[in-house]
Design an enzyme around this catalytic site. Structure first.
Site, PDB file in Angstrom:
ATOM      1  N   THR A 130       1.473  17.880  13.409  1.00 22.29           N
ATOM      2  CA  THR A 130       1.750  19.065  12.589  1.00 22.29           C
ATOM      3  C   THR A 130       0.614  20.055  12.611  1.00 22.29           C
ATOM      4  O   THR A 130       0.826  21.271  12.530  1.00 22.29           O
ATOM      5  CB  THR A 130       2.039  18.634  11.135  1.00 22.29           C
ATOM      6  OG1 THR A 130       3.223  17.869  11.129  1.00 22.29           O
ATOM      7  CG2 THR A 130       2.184  19.815  10.197  1.00 22.29           C
ATOM      8  N   SER A 144       2.945  12.140  16.526  1.00 22.69           N
ATOM      9  CA  SER A 144       2.239  10.842  16.583  1.00 22.69           C
ATOM     10  C   SER A 144       3.138   9.630  16.363  1.00 22.69           C
ATOM     11  O   SER A 144       2.737   8.512  16.684  1.00 22.69           O
ATOM     12  CB  SER A 144       1.093  10.820  15.574  1.00 22.69           C
ATOM     13  OG  SER A 144       1.581  10.672  14.256  1.00 22.69           O
ATOM     14  N   THR A 204       0.155  13.175  11.522  1.00 25.63           N
ATOM     15  CA  THR A 204      -0.217  12.365  10.341  1.00 25.63           C
ATOM     16  C   THR A 204       0.539  11.046  10.283  1.00 25.63           C
ATOM     17  O   THR A 204       0.096  10.119   9.623  1.00 25.63           O
ATOM     18  CB  THR A 204       0.086  13.151   9.053  1.00 25.63           C
ATOM     19  OG1 THR A 204       1.489  13.447   9.013  1.00 25.63           O
ATOM     20  CG2 THR A 204      -0.736  14.424   8.981  1.00 25.63           C
ATOM     21  N   ASP A 205       1.670  10.931  10.977  1.00 25.34           N
ATOM     22  CA  ASP A 205       2.496   9.720  10.822  1.00 25.34           C
ATOM     23  C   ASP A 205       1.748   8.449  11.206  1.00 25.34           C
ATOM     24  O   ASP A 205       1.842   7.451  10.509  1.00 25.34           O
ATOM     25  CB  ASP A 205       3.782   9.812  11.671  1.00 25.34           C
ATOM     26  CG  ASP A 205       4.781  10.785  11.071  1.00 25.34           C
ATOM     27  OD1 ASP A 205       5.916  10.833  11.563  1.00 25.34           O
ATOM     28  OD2 ASP A 205       4.412  11.489  10.118  1.00 25.34           O
ATOM     29  N   GLU A 239       1.264 -18.468  -2.773  1.00 23.37           N
ATOM     30  CA  GLU A 239       2.634 -19.040  -2.850  1.00 23.37           C
ATOM     31  C   GLU A 239       3.048 -19.651  -1.516  1.00 23.37           C
ATOM     32  O   GLU A 239       4.028 -20.394  -1.443  1.00 23.37           O
ATOM     33  CB  GLU A 239       3.633 -17.925  -3.202  1.00 23.37           C
ATOM     34  CG  GLU A 239       3.669 -17.532  -4.667  1.00 23.37           C
ATOM     35  CD  GLU A 239       4.800 -16.543  -4.915  1.00 23.37           C
ATOM     36  OE1 GLU A 239       4.482 -15.355  -5.071  1.00 23.37           O
ATOM     37  OE2 GLU A 239       5.969 -16.969  -4.907  1.00 23.37           O
ATOM     38  N   TYR A 252       9.739  22.257  10.812  1.00 21.82           N
ATOM     39  CA  TYR A 252       8.960  22.893  11.884  1.00 21.82           C
ATOM     40  C   TYR A 252       8.985  21.958  13.089  1.00 21.82           C
ATOM     41  O   TYR A 252       9.489  20.833  13.013  1.00 21.82           O
ATOM     42  CB  TYR A 252       7.506  23.112  11.438  1.00 21.82           C
ATOM     43  CG  TYR A 252       6.841  21.831  10.985  1.00 21.82           C
ATOM     44  CD1 TYR A 252       6.870  21.451   9.638  1.00 21.82           C
ATOM     45  CD2 TYR A 252       6.257  20.941  11.888  1.00 21.82           C
ATOM     46  CE1 TYR A 252       6.327  20.260   9.215  1.00 21.82           C
ATOM     47  CE2 TYR A 252       5.708  19.736  11.469  1.00 21.82           C
ATOM     48  CZ  TYR A 252       5.743  19.414  10.134  1.00 21.82           C
ATOM     49  OH  TYR A 252       5.213  18.212   9.713  1.00 21.82           O
ATOM     50  N   LYS A 279      -1.230   6.978   4.998  1.00 23.34           N
ATOM     51  CA  LYS A 279      -0.381   8.100   4.574  1.00 23.34           C
ATOM     52  C   LYS A 279       0.535   7.553   3.484  1.00 23.34           C
ATOM     53  O   LYS A 279       1.494   6.839   3.749  1.00 23.34           O
ATOM     54  CB  LYS A 279       0.417   8.639   5.761  1.00 23.34           C
ATOM     55  CG  LYS A 279       1.254   9.883   5.412  1.00 23.34           C
ATOM     56  CD  LYS A 279       1.942  10.435   6.654  1.00 23.34           C
ATOM     57  CE  LYS A 279       2.776  11.681   6.336  1.00 23.34           C
ATOM     58  NZ  LYS A 279       3.447  12.216   7.568  1.00 23.34           N
TER      59      LYS A 279
HETATM   60  N1  DAS Z   1       5.705  14.028  13.169  1.00 26.38           N
HETATM   61  C1  DAS Z   1       4.436  14.053  12.509  1.00 26.38           C
HETATM   62  C2  DAS Z   1       3.374  13.478  13.446  1.00 26.38           C
HETATM   63  O1  DAS Z   1       3.203  14.008  14.556  1.00 26.38           O
HETATM   64  C3  DAS Z   1       4.017  15.419  12.124  1.00 26.38           C
HETATM   65  C4  DAS Z   1       2.737  15.387  11.335  1.00 26.38           C
HETATM   66  O2  DAS Z   1       2.819  15.187  10.114  1.00 26.38           O
HETATM   67  O3  DAS Z   1       1.651  15.502  11.910  1.00 26.38           O
HETATM   68  O4  DAS Z   1       2.715  12.532  13.044  1.00 26.38           O
END
Ligand code: DAS
Length: 360
Positions: free
Chosen positions: A44, A91, A124-125, A317, A58, A197
């Site tokens: 992103t 990602s 970010t994923d 457990e 986007y 995340k």
């Molecule tokens: N699809 C997500 C990624 O590329 C977009 C983001 O949040 O960066 O990880």
């Protein structure tokens, strides 16, 4: 009486000249900015939406690294930066092979005298997985900072530019050295090991169960904690000595679950991460398939779908000693997969594996 040499210089004036030269050279060194290489992989932070109102709708991985750098001219105030486009992907599509390519490029760059720090722009994923992976395998005390964005640069109140500025400032700062791989998001400095995340569409998405290491405010890092787990120069794993990561898959635990996923994975993996309910619990009707796989040499690693500030307790457990299972400690399933994929390049011994999960 003033003693003058043949050119009429007094000792006092010569001393003043030497002091001035020393000062100018020291200020010259002080002014020499750190050299930071920005490795772009997509996400992103390189995304673009149709309108400024599109903060969540986007396309990721569109803007090239030179445009990212040009979009934040202030980077030049904090470091001498240059960029490389390693990938241009979202990602969620990262593969083990791409992790290895990125890690090897970073390992080569940090060996160079003209590189003082690295920034990786990333989706970010799976940012938390890449950051943890690099934390385990890159042998350098130089700052490596992974950074992303929750909104594309085209959106109102886009967060990527400030996140990138913060990342470069932290990568350029001497006090960032030796703290392991770092993540800068939303004014915070997080440990690449701990951060996850935690929210899917807010700018404050990234959280560490044990808290951030510090903050970045106006290009300056403020530190409040340092990592205690092994990383980078203190790691027994070295990207330069790894050919291929081990195949490891994750199966998610829930009520009324079946053992199909374990049977399907079991054929091709070296380990299965069990993302169990609660404290990594295993439904009694799942134990037989895990024992079958364990008998075939597949490692069983109990993690938990519950994260955010606890850890899976060994022999609580579940009789881990009796079943020869490993617990992931506080690592969430996706981080446990990374550590297992790296660790299994060096050992197939479950007791060694458990030590590794305690120490990293
Ligand atoms: N699809 C997500 C990624 O590329 C977009 C983001 O949040 O960066 O990880």
């Amino acid at each position: 009486m003033q003693v003058r040499n043949t050119k009429g210089w007094t000792a006092g004036r010569m001393l003043a000249l030497v002091a001035a030269l020393a000062l100018s050279s020291s200020t010259a060194f002080a002014d020499a900015k750190s050299k930071v290489v920005i490795l772009a992989t997509g996400g992103t932070i390189a995304g673009a939406g149709a309108t400024a109102a599109n903060s969540a709708t986007y396309q990721a991985a569109k803007v090239p690294v030179d445009k990212l750098i040009a979009g934040v001219p202030e980077l030049a105030d904090v470091a001498d930066v240059r960029g490389e486009q390693v990938f241009q992907i979202a990602s969620e599509s990262f593969t083990n092979e791409q992790l290895m390519t990125l890690g090897k490029r970073i390992s080569a760059l940090v060996k160079q005298d003209d590189v003082d720090g690295i920034v990786v722009t990333h989706g970010t994923d799976t940012l938390e997985e890449t950051a943890f992976f690099l934390n385990l395998v890159v042998h350098s005390a130089k700052p490596i900072v992974v950074v992303g964005a929750m909104r594309p640069g085209t959106a109102l109140s886009a967060d990527g530019m400030l996140n990138l500025y913060d990342a470069v400032a932290v990568a350029a700062a001497k006090d960032s050295r030796g703290k392991g791989v770092l993540v800068t998001m939303n004014d915070e400095i997080q440990s690449g090991r701990d951060v996850t995340k935690a929210i899917n569409i807010r700018t404050e998405a990234f959280k560490s169960p044990w808290g951030a290491l510090g903050m970045v405010v106006e290009g300056k890092g403020y530190w409040f904690r340092a990592p205690v787990k092994r990383h980078t120069t203190n790691s027994e794993f070295d990207i330069d000595k790894i050919e291929k990561l081990a195949p490891v898959e994750i199966a998610y635990g829930y009520g009324n679950m079946s053992d199909m996923a374990y049977r399907a994975f079991g054929k091709d993996v070296k380990a299965i991460i069990h993302a169990g309910t609660g404290n990594g619990s295993v439904a009694k009707h799942i134990v037989p398939v895990l024992q079958e796989l364990r008998g075939k040499g597949v490692q069983v690693i109990r993690s938990a779908r519950v994260t955010g500030g606890g850890f899976v307790l060994r022999n609580a457990e579940q009789p881990d000693d009796k079943y020869d299972w490993v617990v992931s400690h506080d690592l969430n399933p996706q981080k446990a997969r990374i550590l297992a994929a790296v660790a299994l390049t060096r050992t197939q011994d479950s007791k060694e594996l458990q030590r590794i999960f305690w120490e990293y």
